[in-house]
Scaffold this motif. Structure first.
Motif, PDB file in Angstrom:
ATOM      1  N   LEU A  22     -13.849 -27.898  37.019  1.00 19.85           N
ATOM      2  CA  LEU A  22     -12.671 -28.719  36.759  1.00 19.85           C
ATOM      3  C   LEU A  22     -11.388 -28.045  37.249  1.00 19.85           C
ATOM      4  N   LEU A  23     -11.337 -26.731  37.179  1.00 19.94           N
ATOM      5  CA  LEU A  23     -10.121 -26.005  37.537  1.00 19.94           C
ATOM      6  C   LEU A  23      -9.980 -25.767  39.042  1.00 19.94           C
ATOM      7  N   LEU A  24     -11.085 -25.563  39.734  1.00 23.58           N
ATOM      8  CA  LEU A  24     -11.024 -25.287  41.165  1.00 23.58           C
ATOM      9  C   LEU A  24     -11.179 -26.581  41.963  1.00 23.58           C
ATOM     10  N   PRO A  25     -10.317 -26.798  42.933  1.00 26.34           N
ATOM     11  CA  PRO A  25     -10.391 -28.041  43.724  1.00 26.34           C
ATOM     12  C   PRO A  25     -11.361 -27.924  44.901  1.00 26.34           C
ATOM     13  N   LEU A  26     -12.536 -27.363  44.663  1.00 27.35           N
ATOM     14  CA  LEU A  26     -13.523 -27.203  45.724  1.00 27.35           C
ATOM     15  C   LEU A  26     -14.688 -28.163  45.497  1.00 27.35           C
ATOM     16  N   PRO A  27     -15.312 -28.646  46.565  1.00 27.91           N
ATOM     17  CA  PRO A  27     -16.453 -29.566  46.410  1.00 27.91           C
ATOM     18  C   PRO A  27     -17.770 -28.819  46.155  1.00 27.91           C
ATOM     19  N   VAL A  28     -17.770 -27.968  45.129  1.00 27.24           N
ATOM     20  CA  VAL A  28     -18.942 -27.164  44.783  1.00 27.24           C
ATOM     21  C   VAL A  28     -19.461 -27.647  43.433  1.00 27.24           C
ATOM     22  N   PRO A  29     -20.753 -27.926  43.318  1.00 23.13           N
ATOM     23  CA  PRO A  29     -21.300 -28.369  42.031  1.00 23.13           C
ATOM     24  C   PRO A  29     -21.181 -27.281  40.966  1.00 23.13           C
ATOM     25  N   ALA A  30     -21.055 -27.704  39.735  1.00 22.24           N
ATOM     26  CA  ALA A  30     -20.936 -26.765  38.627  1.00 22.24           C
ATOM     27  C   ALA A  30     -22.188 -25.896  38.507  1.00 22.24           C
ATOM     28  N   SER A  31     -23.331 -26.423  38.883  1.00 25.86           N
ATOM     29  CA  SER A  31     -24.564 -25.637  38.789  1.00 25.86           C
ATOM     30  C   SER A  31     -24.514 -24.409  39.693  1.00 25.86           C
ATOM     31  N   ILE A  32     -23.861 -24.525  40.840  1.00 23.05           N
ATOM     32  CA  ILE A  32     -23.733 -23.380  41.747  1.00 23.05           C
ATOM     33  C   ILE A  32     -22.840 -22.327  41.111  1.00 23.05           C
ATOM     34  N   TYR A  33     -21.722 -22.756  40.519  1.00 20.24           N
ATOM     35  CA  TYR A  33     -20.865 -21.810  39.799  1.00 20.24           C
ATOM     36  C   TYR A  33     -21.644 -21.127  38.675  1.00 20.24           C
ATOM     37  N   GLY A  34     -22.467 -21.890  37.986  1.00 22.90           N
ATOM     38  CA  GLY A  34     -23.258 -21.330  36.894  1.00 22.90           C
ATOM     39  C   GLY A  34     -24.263 -20.303  37.390  1.00 22.90           C
ATOM     40  N   LEU A  35     -24.938 -20.599  38.498  1.00 22.40           N
ATOM     41  CA  LEU A  35     -25.891 -19.647  39.057  1.00 22.40           C
ATOM     42  C   LEU A  35     -25.199 -18.361  39.489  1.00 22.40           C
ATOM     43  N   ILE A  36     -24.056 -18.500  40.144  1.00 20.04           N
ATOM     44  CA  ILE A  36     -23.308 -17.323  40.585  1.00 20.04           C
ATOM     45  C   ILE A  36     -22.841 -16.517  39.381  1.00 20.04           C
ATOM     46  N   MET A  37     -22.330 -17.208  38.371  1.00 17.04           N
ATOM     47  CA  MET A  37     -21.848 -16.520  37.178  1.00 17.04           C
ATOM     48  C   MET A  37     -22.982 -15.795  36.460  1.00 17.04           C
ATOM     49  N   LEU A  38     -24.124 -16.460  36.317  1.00 20.09           N
ATOM     50  CA  LEU A  38     -25.275 -15.844  35.655  1.00 20.09           C
ATOM     51  C   LEU A  38     -25.764 -14.642  36.459  1.00 20.09           C
ATOM     52  N   PHE A  39     -25.800 -14.768  37.777  1.00 16.75           N
ATOM     53  CA  PHE A  39     -26.195 -13.655  38.625  1.00 16.75           C
ATOM     54  C   PHE A  39     -25.268 -12.467  38.439  1.00 16.75           C
ATOM     55  N   LEU A  40     -23.957 -12.722  38.458  1.00 15.30           N
ATOM     56  CA  LEU A  40     -22.995 -11.631  38.294  1.00 15.30           C
ATOM     57  C   LEU A  40     -23.090 -10.984  36.916  1.00 15.30           C
ATOM     58  N   LEU A  41     -23.276 -11.802  35.889  1.00 17.87           N
ATOM     59  CA  LEU A  41     -23.420 -11.253  34.538  1.00 17.87           C
ATOM     60  C   LEU A  41     -24.659 -10.365  34.430  1.00 17.87           C
ATOM     61  N   LEU A  42     -25.754 -10.801  35.038  1.00 11.09           N
ATOM     62  CA  LEU A  42     -26.982 -10.005  35.004  1.00 11.09           C
ATOM     63  C   LEU A  42     -26.855  -8.759  35.869  1.00 11.09           C
ATOM     64  N   LYS A  43     -26.258  -8.895  37.034  1.00 14.97           N
ATOM     65  CA  LYS A  43     -26.147  -7.770  37.971  1.00 14.97           C
ATOM     66  C   LYS A  43     -25.214  -6.679  37.439  1.00 14.97           C
ATOM     67  N   THR A  44     -24.130  -7.078  36.771  1.00 16.33           N
ATOM     68  CA  THR A  44     -23.190  -6.091  36.248  1.00 16.33           C
ATOM     69  C   THR A  44     -23.655  -5.488  34.928  1.00 16.33           C
ATOM     70  N   GLY A  45     -24.659  -6.067  34.312  1.00 16.18           N
ATOM     71  CA  GLY A  45     -25.162  -5.526  33.055  1.00 16.18           C
ATOM     72  C   GLY A  45     -24.457  -6.073  31.832  1.00 16.18           C
ATOM     73  N   VAL A  46     -23.504  -6.972  32.028  1.00 16.53           N
ATOM     74  CA  VAL A  46     -22.830  -7.595  30.887  1.00 16.53           C
ATOM     75  C   VAL A  46     -23.849  -8.381  30.072  1.00 16.53           C
ATOM     76  N   LEU A  47     -24.774  -9.003  30.769  1.00 17.11           N
ATOM     77  CA  LEU A  47     -25.853  -9.765  30.145  1.00 17.11           C
ATOM     78  C   LEU A  47     -27.168  -9.121  30.557  1.00 17.11           C
ATOM     79  N   LYS A  48     -27.982  -8.806  29.598  1.00 20.05           N
ATOM     80  CA  LYS A  48     -29.288  -8.204  29.879  1.00 20.05           C
ATOM     81  C   LYS A  48     -30.318  -9.313  30.083  1.00 20.05           C
ATOM     82  N   LEU A  49     -31.283  -9.060  30.956  1.00 21.23           N
ATOM     83  CA  LEU A  49     -32.311 -10.046  31.248  1.00 21.23           C
ATOM     84  C   LEU A  49     -33.066 -10.449  29.989  1.00 21.23           C
TER      85      LEU A  49
END
Length: 121
Positions: A22-49
């Motif tokens: 909603l905040l970014l004016p890009l034609p990217v589906p929310a699911s892609i943002y979610g996948l990227i966010m989940l990947f970053l959270l897992l990769k940085t260790g903020v979220l454990k598998l």
């Protein structure tokens, strides 16, 4: 209770992805943002598998069943797209082959990179 907590974590990531869409004016589906966010959270260790693994495996097991309604919906509009069915099938085939080709080369590159890193140790 474990499954509920894991589902709530995934729901929170999904909700955050919807907010980003909603905040970014890009034609990217929310699911892609979610996948990227989940990947970053897992990769940085903020979220454990282990914090999302059980529900993730559950959703992966049920994914084919969840995709059946979308596939059956395609059959209801088959008469509408019958005139362009061949181009759609050809594009689908070419797109699938391109994705398989790219994924295969990316996997081979990662394997070679990992073997090279292990050989340097």
């Amino acid at each position: 209770m474990k499954y509920l907590n894991q589902a709530m974590i995934l729901a929170a990531v999904t909700f955050a992805a919807e907010l980003i869409k909603l905040l970014l004016p890009l034609p990217v589906p929310a699911s892609i943002y979610g996948l990227i966010m989940l990947f970053l959270l897992l990769k940085t260790g903020v979220l454990k598998l282990r914090q999302v693994e059980d529900v993730g495996n559950f959703l992966l097991e049920w994914m084919p069943l969840l995709l059946v309604p979308a596939s059956t919906n395609f059959l209801t509009v088959l008469d509408t797209i019958q005139g362009m069915l061949l181009p759609v099938l050809v594009m689908g085939f070419i797109g699938t082959m391109a994705v398989m080709f790219a994924a295969g080369h990316a996997a081979q590159w990662m394997i070679r990179r990992r073997k090279g890193a292990e050989g340097n140790e």
